[in-house]
Design an enzyme around this catalytic site. Structure first.
Site, PDB file in Angstrom:
ATOM      1  N   CYS A 136       9.034  -4.729  -9.005  1.00  0.00           N
ATOM      2  CA  CYS A 136       9.479  -6.055  -9.241  1.00  0.00           C
ATOM      3  C   CYS A 136      10.818  -6.264  -8.434  1.00  0.00           C
ATOM      4  CB  CYS A 136      10.234  -6.164 -10.511  1.00  0.00           C
ATOM      5  SG  CYS A 136       9.031  -5.746 -12.026  1.00  0.00           S
ATOM      6  N   GLY A 192       6.992  -9.122  -6.202  1.00  0.00           N
ATOM      7  CA  GLY A 192       6.184  -9.184  -7.383  1.00  0.00           C
ATOM      8  C   GLY A 192       5.506 -10.569  -7.311  1.00  0.00           C
ATOM      9  N   ASN A 240      14.046  -3.440 -12.955  1.00  0.00           N
ATOM     10  CA  ASN A 240      13.091  -3.297 -11.859  1.00  0.00           C
ATOM     11  C   ASN A 240      12.804  -1.542 -12.110  1.00  0.00           C
ATOM     12  OD1 ASN A 240      12.967  -2.927  -8.197  1.00  0.00           O
ATOM     13  ND2 ASN A 240      11.238  -2.651  -9.612  1.00  0.00           N
ATOM     14  N   GLY A 241      11.760  -1.209 -12.202  1.00  0.00           N
ATOM     15  CA  GLY A 241      11.494   0.306 -12.411  1.00  0.00           C
ATOM     16  C   GLY A 241      10.746   0.705 -13.662  1.00  0.00           C
ATOM     17  N   TYR A 246       7.094   0.597   2.844  1.00  0.00           N
ATOM     18  CA  TYR A 246       6.169  -0.331   2.727  1.00  0.00           C
ATOM     19  C   TYR A 246       6.893  -1.636   1.756  1.00  0.00           C
ATOM     20  CZ  TYR A 246       2.748  -3.534   0.325  1.00  0.00           C
ATOM     21  OH  TYR A 246       2.042  -4.538  -0.238  1.00  0.00           O
TER      22      TYR A 246
HETATM   23  P1  AMP Z   1      -5.575   0.455   0.305  1.00  0.00           P
HETATM   24  O1  AMP Z   1      -5.640   1.819   0.987  1.00  0.00           O
HETATM   25  O2  AMP Z   1      -6.975  -0.189   0.584  1.00  0.00           O
HETATM   26  O3  AMP Z   1      -5.435   0.762  -1.188  1.00  0.00           O
HETATM   27  O4  AMP Z   1      -4.618  -0.382   0.756  1.00  0.00           O
HETATM   28  C1  AMP Z   1      -3.500   0.227   1.549  1.00  0.00           C
HETATM   29  C2  AMP Z   1      -2.633  -1.016   1.929  1.00  0.00           C
HETATM   30  O5  AMP Z   1      -2.133  -1.819   0.799  1.00  0.00           O
HETATM   31  C3  AMP Z   1      -1.288  -0.559   2.678  1.00  0.00           C
HETATM   32  O6  AMP Z   1      -1.811  -0.469   4.024  1.00  0.00           O
HETATM   33  C4  AMP Z   1      -0.379  -1.370   2.219  1.00  0.00           C
HETATM   34  O7  AMP Z   1       0.192  -2.315   3.316  1.00  0.00           O
HETATM   35  C5  AMP Z   1      -0.736  -1.835   1.112  1.00  0.00           C
HETATM   36  N1  AMP Z   1      -0.105  -1.225  -0.200  1.00  0.00           N
HETATM   37  C6  AMP Z   1       0.400  -0.113  -0.252  1.00  0.00           C
HETATM   38  N2  AMP Z   1       0.912   0.303  -1.455  1.00  0.00           N
HETATM   39  C7  AMP Z   1       1.079  -1.000  -2.082  1.00  0.00           C
HETATM   40  C8  AMP Z   1       1.305  -1.380  -3.391  1.00  0.00           C
HETATM   41  N3  AMP Z   1       2.150  -0.363  -4.208  1.00  0.00           N
HETATM   42  N4  AMP Z   1       0.944  -2.376  -3.793  1.00  0.00           N
HETATM   43  C9  AMP Z   1       0.298  -3.331  -3.250  1.00  0.00           C
HETATM   44  N5  AMP Z   1      -0.255  -3.111  -1.822  1.00  0.00           N
HETATM   45  C10 AMP Z   1      -0.048  -2.064  -1.188  1.00  0.00           C
END
Ligand code: AMP
Length: 454
Positions: free
Chosen positions: A2, A28, A102-103, A242
């Site tokens: 969030c 979010g 958030n958390g 990320y």
């Molecule tokens: P996947 O391995 O298909 O699950 O997708 C990984 C990609 O999703 C990564 O390269 C990130 O850019 C993105 N990602 C990583 N962590 C998250 C997260 N918690 N929520 C949404 N996208 C994520």
């Protein structure tokens, strides 16, 4: 995950909060809300969807006031629904109070059970609701009420709390989730990321410390104190990898700089790899790829065009629409990749499904060799502190060796940044400090995780 923001002592509180939420939208995309007070009766407006759809001139005009808090939500622990959208506004013995969180609270079930036994009634499934009950049941002035309530919580919480003209910020004793403090003219701002403070014209001052509660009123910091002795700091390293915007300062370090360093270390780990170009997966892979290219002297190339208009839920990926979904979001530029030996840089592999599709479409566009470089270690464990990682059975690295993953993804090589290098990249002044939560890479959690959650 969030995003939260708070603005006080400002006649444009609602507009500034909405602009801040737009800046935090990446944290979010499911719901957004603003609570306003300071002029008329406290009021909350929240809906499912994107900030730009929910907040416009008409809705913002209905939110007069001088102090506001805002929230954007990406579900991690409870159902994605309007009832769980934040801020939560309550009317209790202390008057109207609103909270944005958030958390994830890791002793949520234990406290909920205790409250239920005392006769409490719950209307949400969100873990934040227990905090509302604790606030309603505590005694004393507002700062004491908040301190007393959050002292009972375990896990990850950064909070903005609003009552009349008073804005309160708080961070859990480990400091898992971020919370920055900024100043704009005679107003103070609290925000998950410094970028939102700067976008609305403010200046980033510092982070709220782990275990700190700050009370702000009428453009003045009334009080700042520690509700508990801070524990060894465990800030979430995945924020740097990320989650955060590259133009934010996260835990004292520029996110962009940290990502460039990740790429530099990756290039050192892969110094024997021969390639024609280094290519990022947009957007989070961009700075790590730049760092990789500068260190390796392999040319940086942008080989993907990203469509920014594709929402998360545009198409539910079914088998026959997989390629369409992947190509709609990111399309390789054939002239760049055809016949090339490529170092492809991305931030992380979670389930492996996105990577699989990306690599398939790169091969289809003629890539000769693909060396996949990830700017963090393999994710082998779920996060209980607010990042949406799936259960272990869906984490590809928890179930396959690196060589099995390489084969499954059809790669020439697969390299994860080592944990040591990641910590170095994210630390200030290149010092290796024990400041980060790295549990998603190690399976070692800095707090107890109650059984119900596992
Ligand atoms: P996947 O391995 O298909 O699950 O997708 C990984 C990609 O999703 C990564 O390269 C990130 O850019 C993105 N990602 C990583 N962590 C998250 C997260 N918690 N929520 C949404 N996208 C994520």
């Amino acid at each position: 995950m969030c995003g939260i923001i708070g603005v006080e002592n400002n006649d444009s509180a609602a507009v500034l909060t909405a602009a801040g939420l737009l800046t935090l939208q990446h944290r979010g995309e499911e719901s957004a809300g603003i609570t306003i007070s300071g002029k008329e009766k406290m009021k909350t407006f929240k809906e499912m969807g994107l900030v730009s759809r929910i907040f416009n001139e008409e809705t913002l005009n209905k939110l007069p006031g001088t102090a506001a808090i805002g929230h954007v939500r990406y579900t991690t622990s409870a159902k994605s629904s309007l009832t769980n959208a934040q801020p939560f506004q309550i009317n209790c013995i202390h008057g109207n109070i609103a909270v944005a969180h958030n958390g994830n609270i890791t002793n949520f079930f234990k406290i909920k059970h205790m409250l239920l036994k005392k006769g409490a009634i719950f209307s949400h499934t969100s873990d934040t609701e227990i905090l509302l009950h604790l606030i309603a049941m505590s005694k004393g002035n507002l700062a004491n009420i908040v301190a007393d309530s959050i002292r009972k919580l375990e896990g990850a919480f950064s909070l903005v709390i609003l009552k009349d003209k008073t804005l309160i910020g708080a961070r859990d004793e480990h400091g898992f989730r971020p919370l920055a403090l900024g100043k704009l003219d005679n107003s103070y701002i609290l925000s998950s990321e410094s970028a939102a403070i700067e976008v609305i014209g403010g200046t980033y001052l510092r982070d709220i410390d782990p275990g700190e509660i700050i009370v702000i009123e009428n453009g003045r910091i009334k009080k700042s104190f520690f509700y508990k002795k801070p524990k060894e700091q465990s800030t979430c390293i995945f924020e740097q990898v990320y989650f955060s915007r590259s133009d934010s300062i996260m835990f004292g370090k520029s996110v962009k700089e940290a990502r460039i360093k990740m790429g530099e270390y990756l290039a050192c780990q892969m110094k024997n790899v021969k390639a024609d170009i280094v290519m990022p997966v947009p957007d989070t892979g961009y700075f790590a790829a730049l760092g990789f290219s500068r260190t390796s002297n392999i040319m940086f190339e942008n080989g993907f065009v990203r469509n920014h208009y594709v929402g998360r839920s545009f198409i539910k990926p079914s088998q026959n629409l997989r390629d369409l979904t992947a190509k709609l979001k990111l399309r390789p530029i054939k002239e760049v990749v055809n016949g090339k030996k490529i170092v492809l840089v991305d931030d992380s592999i979670v389930r492996g499904t996105t990577s699989k599709r990306l690599i398939d479409i790169l091969r289809e566009a003629g890539a000769k060799k693909i060396h996949f470089a990830l700017s963090c270690p393999a994710i082998i464990s779920s996060c209980y502190y607010g990042i949406d990682t799936p259960n272990k059975e869906h984490l590809i690295a928890a179930n396959k060796s690196i060589e099995e993953m390489r084969k499954y993804l059809d790669l020439d090589s697969l390299t994860f940044l080592s944990l040591d290098n990641l910590v170095k990249a994210c630390s200030c002044d290149n010092k290796k400090e024990k400041l980060f939560c790295t549990s998603c890479f190690t399976g070692k959690y800095p707090t107890k995780i109650s059984k119900e959650r596992i």
